[in-house]
Structures are given as C-alpha cells and as structure tokens.
Design an enzyme around this catalytic site. Structure first.
Site, PDB file in Angstrom:
ATOM      1  N   TYR A  11       0.832  -1.201   0.000  1.00 23.34           N
ATOM      2  CA  TYR A  11       0.000   0.000   0.000  1.00 23.34           C
ATOM      3  C   TYR A  11       0.871   1.257   0.000  1.00 23.34           C
ATOM      4  O   TYR A  11       2.106   1.179  -0.017  1.00 23.34           O
ATOM      5  CB  TYR A  11      -0.995  -0.056   1.150  1.00 23.34           C
ATOM      6  CG  TYR A  11      -1.939  -1.232   1.002  1.00 23.34           C
ATOM      7  CD1 TYR A  11      -2.701  -1.391  -0.166  1.00 23.34           C
ATOM      8  CD2 TYR A  11      -2.035  -2.226   1.976  1.00 23.34           C
ATOM      9  CE1 TYR A  11      -3.536  -2.488  -0.333  1.00 23.34           C
ATOM     10  CE2 TYR A  11      -2.870  -3.323   1.812  1.00 23.34           C
ATOM     11  CZ  TYR A  11      -3.616  -3.456   0.655  1.00 23.34           C
ATOM     12  OH  TYR A  11      -4.435  -4.540   0.479  1.00 23.34           O
TER      13      TYR A  11
ATOM     14  N   GLY B 220      -4.386 -13.566  12.620  1.00 20.37           N
ATOM     15  CA  GLY B 220      -5.481 -13.043  11.819  1.00 20.37           C
ATOM     16  C   GLY B 220      -6.580 -14.052  11.589  1.00 20.37           C
ATOM     17  O   GLY B 220      -7.652 -13.975  12.179  1.00 20.37           O
ATOM     18  N   ARG B 221      -6.326 -15.043  10.758  1.00 17.39           N
ATOM     19  CA  ARG B 221      -7.369 -16.020  10.422  1.00 17.39           C
ATOM     20  C   ARG B 221      -7.834 -16.788  11.653  1.00 17.39           C
ATOM     21  O   ARG B 221      -9.003 -17.150  11.760  1.00 17.39           O
ATOM     22  CB  ARG B 221      -6.848 -16.979   9.349  1.00 17.39           C
ATOM     23  CG  ARG B 221      -6.534 -16.274   8.038  1.00 17.39           C
ATOM     24  CD  ARG B 221      -6.035 -17.202   6.952  1.00 17.39           C
ATOM     25  NE  ARG B 221      -5.655 -16.433   5.773  1.00 17.39           N
ATOM     26  CZ  ARG B 221      -5.291 -16.966   4.615  1.00 17.39           C
ATOM     27  NH1 ARG B 221      -5.263 -18.288   4.490  1.00 17.39           N
ATOM     28  NH2 ARG B 221      -4.957 -16.205   3.599  1.00 17.39           N
TER      29      ARG B 221
END
Length: 372
Positions: A186, A330-331
C-alpha cells in the site's frame, strides 16, 4: 505458563496478554464506510485479545482498495468507530485502528471515476494488484485495477495531512492508538520500494528520500497523539501487490535489507509504541519471518509484534527467545473470538471459512462459537 499469556505494556497501556488480533479486512462496513453495530459486536467478541488492531481503515476517499472497508475521514465514520471503541472497552479490551491508504492498489470504480494515486505512475503490473469489490448478487470478488497517476508534491503533503486528520479522529473516537499501514504494497510501502517508486525528487531515489513520506506521516500523527500510541506495520519482503522486485532474493535483497534497517532505526528514534513485522509471503507458504526479524530486531528496541504463518508453538518460541514481544493472529481470530482462552487450554479451535472472509453479514463474522 505459556509466554503468550504473560502481560505486556506499551507505554501506559497495560495488555492482559501477548496475543494480538491482527488487522484483517472483512469488508462489512456500512454505507459510506461507516462502522455499524455489527462491527462493534464483532470486535467486542474478541476483546480478550491483549490488543485488537482493527482492520485497514481508509484515511481518504482516494484510498479504497477493498469495497465496503471502513473509513475514518468523515464525522459519521468517527461516530461509528466511537461505538466500536466503547464496545471493546466495556468488554475490557484495548483497540488500535490501522490507518490505510491503498495508493495505486485501487480502481476508478471505487474512486468515483478518479485514477488511483501512486509515487510514480508505474502501471506495467496491473494484473498483480489485489483490488476487491462486491457484486450485485452479493458475492465479493477480485476486480481489475486501474492505471494510477504519479502524485504531485502538493498531493503528497495533502495525503500526509489526511493521516494526521485520521489520527485526530481516532482520538475523538476514544480509540487507544493507531497503526500506520506501511506494508502489503500500500501507499507508504510503495514509496519505500525502489521497484515501485521511480521518482527523481526528494521522495525518490535514496533510502532517505524513499522513507521521507513515512517519516512525514509519523511526524504528522505525533502532532495528535503521543508516540507510544502509534504503531507501524512493515512487510519488507512482501510480494503481495508487487511491493518489491520479485527477485528480492537476488540483487534486490541488499536494497530491501538496507531500506528496512534504516526504517526500523528511524522509527526507533521516534519512540513509537510498537513495530508490527508482517510476513505477508507466509500466506503462500514462503515464510520469511527469520530474515525479517534479523533486519528489524537489532534496530528497533521497542515492542515488536510478529505476524504471519506462525503456529502457536512457534509464536511462543519467538516470545521466549526475545525475538518478538507479542504475536498477532489473523485467520485464527476470524474463527475463534476467544482465541486467548483456547490457547490457554490447548484448544479446541474452530476452522475459518474462507468463503465468508469478505463481505456479507453475520454469517462467518459473528456466528463462530466461543467456548462454553
């Protein structure tokens, strides 16, 4: 006791354990990027994490890489985040929000017809950029990126001020701190990358010049909050969104190492609360955490959070060895709202459903069962 369950402090912020909830985009914000009661419920469920780092949150209407991601640039969005923060705090949790600008990772379809912004208008790799949108039938899918245009110096400084405004809004919403998203290809990482950033002015060329955009963002955010309330996420070797030269193990490796050693030392000098080391390539099975920590740990003396492809056992080993102070998942947090309790007793663990990761409603979002 498992080292992940030991308390930790980030400045005056006392965390009950060393298990962080990683910022995972879920694309379930309300209209115009406003967080909703469903979002507040989702984060409240996960408040037993030592620290919640909320999902990537747009600092500007020009930042969108995922449709239906939240924002923090409009008063209505601030009001929504205030409800989220209140829900997390009522449940005893701590919350940072990740400040995000997608830069060239976008499409005119998400930017009201405008071209995405980038350091130097590099557009020969659009097929590698990960942009997502919601179809009319309710499904969420990858869509085509649009050609970007190079930012003017004036636009660079205006974008820096958008990060400052976002930090001010986080304070107004009662959020405990912010994380600058300088990873995953990003905009801040686009400036750091000699592969993507081909500018010839004070924002391109040398490592110092390429790091200038991130430096200005940090200095702007520090006008709104103390350094200990600021974290930065870095992913030095990320191939995601074509962030670096794919030949990073060859000639590009030395530049990557030098760049991120410089950045880690720069961030250490500002005394920020933590550095979030993300092994983005671990998603595809190519784990880089050892060489990431080899670069960052010697140059950053504050709290270091490791994230990406780590088992619970590997995470504990990193903390015991002092290579990391905290580990973000995260997951695992998508499917296990009470992950810390499950780690404490050795499971069982719910399996995440990848088909409900992005978009939709409460299914695959707030309906994963807790223990008991």
């Amino acid at each position: 006791m498992n080292a992940l369950l030991q308390p930790l402090s980030i400045g005056p912020l006392h965390l009950s354990n060393r298990i962080a909830m990683a910022p995972v985009t879920r694309a379930r914000a309300g209209a115009n990027g406003v967080p909703t009661a469903l979002n507040a419920h989702y984060y409240r469920q996960r408040a037993s994490a030592g620290l919640i780092i909320a999902e990537a949150t747009n600092v500007s209407p020009m930042s969108a890489a995922f449709e239906d991601a939240p924002g923090i640039h409009h008063p209505d969005q601030v009001a929504g985040w205030k409800d989220v923060a209140s829900a997390v705090h009522e449940a005893g949790g701590k919350l940072f929000v990740q400040l995000w600008h997608g830069g060239r990772i976008s499409t005119y379809a998400l930017l009201d017809g405008a071209a995405p912004l980038s350091p130097s208008g590099m557009n020969d790799d659009l097929g590698l950029l990960q942009v997502y949108g919601a179809l009319r039938n309710g499904y969420y899918t990858r869509i085509a990126a649009s050609p970007s245009r190079a930012m003017s110096v004036e636009e660079i400084h205006a974008t820096v001020q958008e990060f400052r405004t976002a930090a001010r809004h986080a304070v107004l919403a009662g959020i405990d701190g912010v994380e600058i998203h300088a990873a995953n290809g990003y905009l801040p990482q686009q400036f750091l990358s000699s592969h993507v950033n081909r500018r010839q002015d004070q924002f391109g060329g040398s490592i110092e010049n390429r790091a200038r955009f991130l430096r200005l963002i940090i200095e702007a955010v520090l006008q709104e909050m103390p350094a200990v309330q600021v974290g930065v996420r870095l992913s030095p070797f990320a191939l995601y969104n074509n962030a670096i030269d794919a030949d990073a193990d060859g000639p590009g490796d030395s530049d990557t190492r030098a760049t991120y050693a410089y950045v880690a030392q720069m961030l250490n000098g500002y005394g920020i609360g933590y550095l979030h080391a993300a092994d983005t390539n671990a998603w595809s099975g190519n784990k880089d955490m050892p060489r990431i920590l080899e670069i960052l740990r010697p140059h950053f003396k504050g709290v270091l959070i490791a994230n990406g492809g780590l088992s619970f056992e590997q995470a504990e080993q990193l903390v015991v060895a002092g290579q990391a102070d905290m580990v973000a998942f995260g997951r695992q947090y998508i499917a296990n709202p009470d992950l810390a309790a499950r780690i404490a007793q050795g499971g069982p663990f719910n399996e995440p459903d990848p088909f409900t990761f992005y978009g939709g409603d409460d299914i695959g979002y707030t309906d994963y069962p807790a223990l008991n």
